[in-house]
Design a protein around this motif. Structure first.
Motif, PDB file in Angstrom:
ATOM      1  N   GLY A 198       0.805  -1.231   0.000  1.00 42.15           N
ATOM      2  CA  GLY A 198       0.000   0.000   0.000  1.00 42.15           C
ATOM      3  C   GLY A 198       0.830   1.269   0.000  1.00 42.15           C
ATOM      4  N   GLN A 199       2.166   1.119  -0.179  1.00 40.97           N
ATOM      5  CA  GLN A 199       3.029   2.317  -0.197  1.00 40.97           C
ATOM      6  C   GLN A 199       3.190   2.784  -1.648  1.00 40.97           C
ATOM      7  N   HIS A 200       2.077   3.210  -2.212  1.00 36.28           N
ATOM      8  CA  HIS A 200       2.064   3.465  -3.652  1.00 36.28           C
ATOM      9  C   HIS A 200       2.928   4.660  -4.056  1.00 36.28           C
ATOM     10  N   ASP A 201       2.956   5.699  -3.223  1.00 36.54           N
ATOM     11  CA  ASP A 201       3.780   6.862  -3.593  1.00 36.54           C
ATOM     12  C   ASP A 201       5.257   6.480  -3.673  1.00 36.54           C
ATOM     13  N   ALA A 202       5.669   5.533  -2.820  1.00 36.23           N
ATOM     14  CA  ALA A 202       7.063   5.075  -2.869  1.00 36.23           C
ATOM     15  C   ALA A 202       7.277   4.128  -4.044  1.00 36.23           C
ATOM     16  N   ALA A 203       6.247   3.359  -4.387  1.00 37.76           N
ATOM     17  CA  ALA A 203       6.386   2.367  -5.468  1.00 37.76           C
ATOM     18  C   ALA A 203       6.480   3.029  -6.844  1.00 37.76           C
ATOM     19  N   ILE A 204       5.724   4.121  -7.030  1.00 36.36           N
ATOM     20  CA  ILE A 204       5.587   4.715  -8.371  1.00 36.36           C
ATOM     21  C   ILE A 204       6.939   5.098  -9.009  1.00 36.36           C
ATOM     22  N   PRO A 205       7.845   5.792  -8.296  1.00 34.51           N
ATOM     23  CA  PRO A 205       9.131   6.130  -8.951  1.00 34.51           C
ATOM     24  C   PRO A 205       9.920   4.891  -9.392  1.00 34.51           C
ATOM     25  N   TYR A 206       9.900   3.834  -8.551  1.00 38.69           N
ATOM     26  CA  TYR A 206      10.590   2.588  -8.922  1.00 38.69           C
ATOM     27  C   TYR A 206      10.029   2.056 -10.239  1.00 38.69           C
ATOM     28  N   LEU A 207       8.706   2.052 -10.321  1.00 38.14           N
ATOM     29  CA  LEU A 207       8.058   1.407 -11.469  1.00 38.14           C
ATOM     30  C   LEU A 207       8.200   2.240 -12.736  1.00 38.14           C
ATOM     31  N   TYR A 208       8.147   3.564 -12.591  1.00 39.22           N
ATOM     32  CA  TYR A 208       8.390   4.408 -13.764  1.00 39.22           C
ATOM     33  C   TYR A 208       9.789   4.137 -14.322  1.00 39.22           C
ATOM     34  N   ARG A 209      10.747   4.046 -13.406  1.00 38.90           N
ATOM     35  CA  ARG A 209      12.137   3.790 -13.827  1.00 38.90           C
ATOM     36  C   ARG A 209      12.225   2.471 -14.601  1.00 38.90           C
ATOM     37  N   CYS A 210      11.557   1.450 -14.075  1.00 43.79           N
ATOM     38  CA  CYS A 210      11.589   0.139 -14.740  1.00 43.79           C
ATOM     39  C   CYS A 210      10.994   0.229 -16.140  1.00 43.79           C
ATOM     40  N   VAL A 211       9.861   0.905 -16.243  1.00 36.32           N
ATOM     41  CA  VAL A 211       9.173   0.982 -17.535  1.00 36.32           C
ATOM     42  C   VAL A 211      10.092   1.627 -18.574  1.00 36.32           C
ATOM     43  N   VAL A 212      10.704   2.742 -18.185  1.00 35.62           N
ATOM     44  CA  VAL A 212      11.573   3.455 -19.130  1.00 35.62           C
ATOM     45  C   VAL A 212      12.769   2.584 -19.523  1.00 35.62           C
ATOM     46  N   GLN A 213      13.402   1.979 -18.539  1.00 32.77           N
ATOM     47  CA  GLN A 213      14.625   1.218 -18.834  1.00 32.77           C
ATOM     48  C   GLN A 213      14.324  -0.078 -19.591  1.00 32.77           C
ATOM     49  N   ARG A 236      -1.695   0.137 -11.495  1.00 35.80           N
ATOM     50  CA  ARG A 236      -2.437  -0.189 -10.266  1.00 35.80           C
ATOM     51  C   ARG A 236      -2.074   0.791  -9.143  1.00 35.80           C
ATOM     52  N   SER A 237      -0.774   1.095  -9.024  1.00 33.88           N
ATOM     53  CA  SER A 237      -0.340   2.001  -7.963  1.00 33.88           C
ATOM     54  C   SER A 237      -0.849   3.413  -8.194  1.00 33.88           C
ATOM     55  N   LEU A 238      -0.876   3.828  -9.459  1.00 35.84           N
ATOM     56  CA  LEU A 238      -1.373   5.179  -9.749  1.00 35.84           C
ATOM     57  C   LEU A 238      -2.845   5.305  -9.358  1.00 35.84           C
ATOM     58  N   VAL A 239      -3.625   4.264  -9.685  1.00 36.62           N
ATOM     59  CA  VAL A 239      -5.042   4.284  -9.303  1.00 36.62           C
ATOM     60  C   VAL A 239      -5.156   4.355  -7.778  1.00 36.62           C
ATOM     61  N   ALA A 240      -4.401   3.507  -7.103  1.00 40.02           N
ATOM     62  CA  ALA A 240      -4.476   3.442  -5.642  1.00 40.02           C
ATOM     63  C   ALA A 240      -3.971   4.722  -4.991  1.00 40.02           C
TER      64      ALA A 240
END
Lengths: 181, 410
Positions: B270-285, B304-308
């Motif tokens: 449920g720590q979506h604000d912390a998860a989002i930067p990690y996941l954006y980085r993954c998507v780009v790379q 999912r994290s953005l919605v949450a």
């Protein structure tokens, strides 16, 4: 295969999306180095590894040499080590550990067990013993042999083998006491 | 002295040996006049390395000839080339396995089966003592891995046991056995034996570390994290994966995978604000590396994290693209799961009009794939939502739960 592909985990009971895993648990890489490199490493690393094993594990030189040799042969056959010196050293030490981790003879007394603890890894402790006594102690505590087997190897009677070891242990005990004063 | 005490002493002695060897290799304290190793040992080692190099060359050419056309022909072709059974051929076959594993696991299995067969036929008297045992054990281990990759876990465990017996006949195989333990951990993970699998992966990692193979140590820890994650211990998995984030042995792709896993755990917690930067980085790379499937997985978690996190407008285009791409890849359950996230985002932004069409499309995909029966529960909720003309959030959530249960069964 490192980094080339990705194997994904199967779904866990509640996992919506899979975690990502490395995928290089298969495949043997070619020999880690060419023949010249391995030989050069053997010339340089072999003697010092043999010496340190003898010193740190109190293992006879010929046995230590065999351990180093086997570790190098295994290194040539292995599947992708990255640090040759650490890999070979750890492999040889693994063999040395097994040398010492053999079970003690079932009939070993408490006194024998205690003395073994005190002299283990201490090459110097065995050095003053006469060669037959040293060999008898090694056969008994390193190879885990019975008195009868030691007698056969030393070409003496079992009774004499027992006396030889008892004498050696007394001598080790005296030296331990002197060192403790 | 107990066995454990002796083991601890011996471990100390091994550490001392390695320190002295490292110091000596750096030129510190190298003794003068150290007697050289025996000429016999040198000759034996030289003979093996030269022989293996020659065998590898011959085997590489042979593999190029044999491994073409339908896999069913390969073993026969090899049999026709009598007298070619060498340790080098086993090694080369195993090397080729990697090229096939992802694209055609059945072909990979045909190769590892050939490797096992060749290794079984090797004459131990032809090579110095540990060589045949090592190469045979390696063939069995890799065969186990490939068999497990195809979901035949019980058979894979039997092969692991055989490999263990073979390695057990050779005294210097702790590294190979650690690799075997890692394969076993991967298999046990699929059999819901999480604690056993995690312990094996951890122990294997410790061996790799002692032996100077830090990349494999990192891999073992990543696998340990995946094992405990799959068992539902998300916080424990997060701690394991986070401990590796700055590890110098991580290559670029390894670091991206790790970031995905950390982001996944944070999202689950449920720590979506912390998860989002990690996941954006993954998507780009992952996009840069052209790793499409992996990118879509990261995108799905990101959506999912953005919605949450209360950013459904940002999530909608991401989820829409992810759902479409999963569908193109034929990844049905993933498509449906992401579609449900998309529906949630649409409902959260007051855009219910598009929802029935999405529901109908998911139903059609399952029907076309012949999986409508297995997805009955999920599809009935979606049909209800579609018939209503708007999807109630509770129906969407029920459909999502049913799909996840289906995913766990597949």
């Amino acid at each position: 295969m490192t980094g080339a592909h990705n194997r994904v985990a199967s779904f866990g009971p509640d996992a919506k999306i899979r975690s990502m895993l490395p995928n290089d648990e298969s495949g043997v890489r070619p020999a880690p180095a060419g023949a010249e490199r391995v030989e050069s490493l053997y010339r340089k690393l072999g003697p010092m590894l043999r010496r340190t094993i003898v010193a740190s594990f109190a293992i006879p030189q010929d046995e230590a040499e065999a351990m180093v040799q086997e570790a190098f042969l295994a290194y040539v056959m292995t599947s992708g080590p990255v640090n040759a010196a650490d890999w070979i050293s750890e492999t040889a030490c693994g063999k040395a550990r097994k040398y010492w981790l053999r079970e003690l003879p079932a009939d070993a007394s408490d006194e024998e067990r205690r003395l073994l603890q005190e002299v283990i890894f201490n090459q110097d402790a065995l050095a003053p013993l006469p060669p037959p006594a040293r060999k008898a102690v090694r056969l008994r505590y390193h190879a885990g042999k019975t008195f009868a087997e030691i007698a056969l190897e030393l070409k003496v009677t079992p009774c004499y083998a027992r006396k030889l070891i008892a004498h050696a242990l007394r001598r080790l005990r005296t030296r331990q006491n002197e060192a403790g004063r | 002295m107990t066995h454990e005490e002796r083991e601890a002493l011996l471990q100390d002695a091994a550490s001392a040996v390695k320190q002295q060897v490292r110091a000596a290799l750096r030129g510190e304290g190298t003794p003068e006049g150290e007697p050289p190793m025996s000429p016999e040992g040198m000759a034996s080692l030289a003979a093996l390395t030269i022989r293996l190099a020659a065998e590898d060359d011959q085997a590489a050419a042979l593999c190029d000839e044999i491994l073409v056309g339908p896999p069913a022909w390969w073993a026969q072709r090899l049999r026709q080339r009598g007298g070619t059974a060498t340790a080098g051929l086993v090694r080369q076959l195993l090397e080729r396995t990697r090229r096939w594993l992802e694209s055609s696991p059945a072909s990979a299995e045909a190769i590892t089966a050939m490797a096992v067969s060749v290794a079984e036929s090797l004459d131990p008297g032809e090579y110095p003592p540990p060589a045949v045992a090592i190469v045979y054990g390696q063939a069995l281990r890799d065969h186990a891995y490939v068999v497990s990759f195809q979901g035949r876990h019980a058979e894979a465990l039997e092969l692991v046991a055989r490999a263990g017996q073979v390695f057990g006949t050779a005294p210097v195989t702790m590294y190979e056995r650690a690799r075997l333990d890692l394969v076993k951990a991967l298999i046990l993970r699929n059999l819901d034996r999480a604690e056993e699998a995690a312990a094996l992966a951890r122990a294997a990692g410790e061996v790799f570390l002692r032996m100077g193979d830090r990349p494999r140590f990192v891999n073992a820890r990543i696998i340990e994290g995946a094992v405990v994650y799959a068992a539902g211990a998300v916080e424990r998995a997060l701690a394991i994966w986070r401990s590796l984030e700055e590890d110098p042995a991580l290559d670029e792709i390894g670091a991206i995978r790790l970031a995905h896993n950390v982001g996944l755990c944070l999202a689950d917690l449920g720590q979506h604000d912390a998860a989002i930067p990690y996941l954006y980085r993954c998507v780009v790379q992952l996009e840069l590396f052209g790793m499409t499937t992996e990118r879509l997985r990261s995108q799905a978690v990101l959506g999912r994290s953005l919605v949450a996190a209360g950013k459904p407008r940002e999530a909608i285009p991401i989820l829409r693209e992810t759902s479409r791409a999963f569908a193109e890849l034929g990844m049905l359950v993933e498509t449906a799961t992401v579609s449900l996230e998309l529906i949630e985002a649409l409902l959260a932004t007051n855009q219910p009009d598009a929802v029935p069409a999405i529901c109908r499309e998911v139903i059609a995909q399952f029907t076309r794939a012949g999986m409508a029966t297995r997805a009955t529960a999920a599809l009935s909720y979606l049909r209800e939502a579609s018939a209503l003309g708007e999807a109630a959030p509770k129906l969407v959530q029920k459909a999502g739960a049913a799909l996840r249960r289906l995913a766990a069964e597949l």
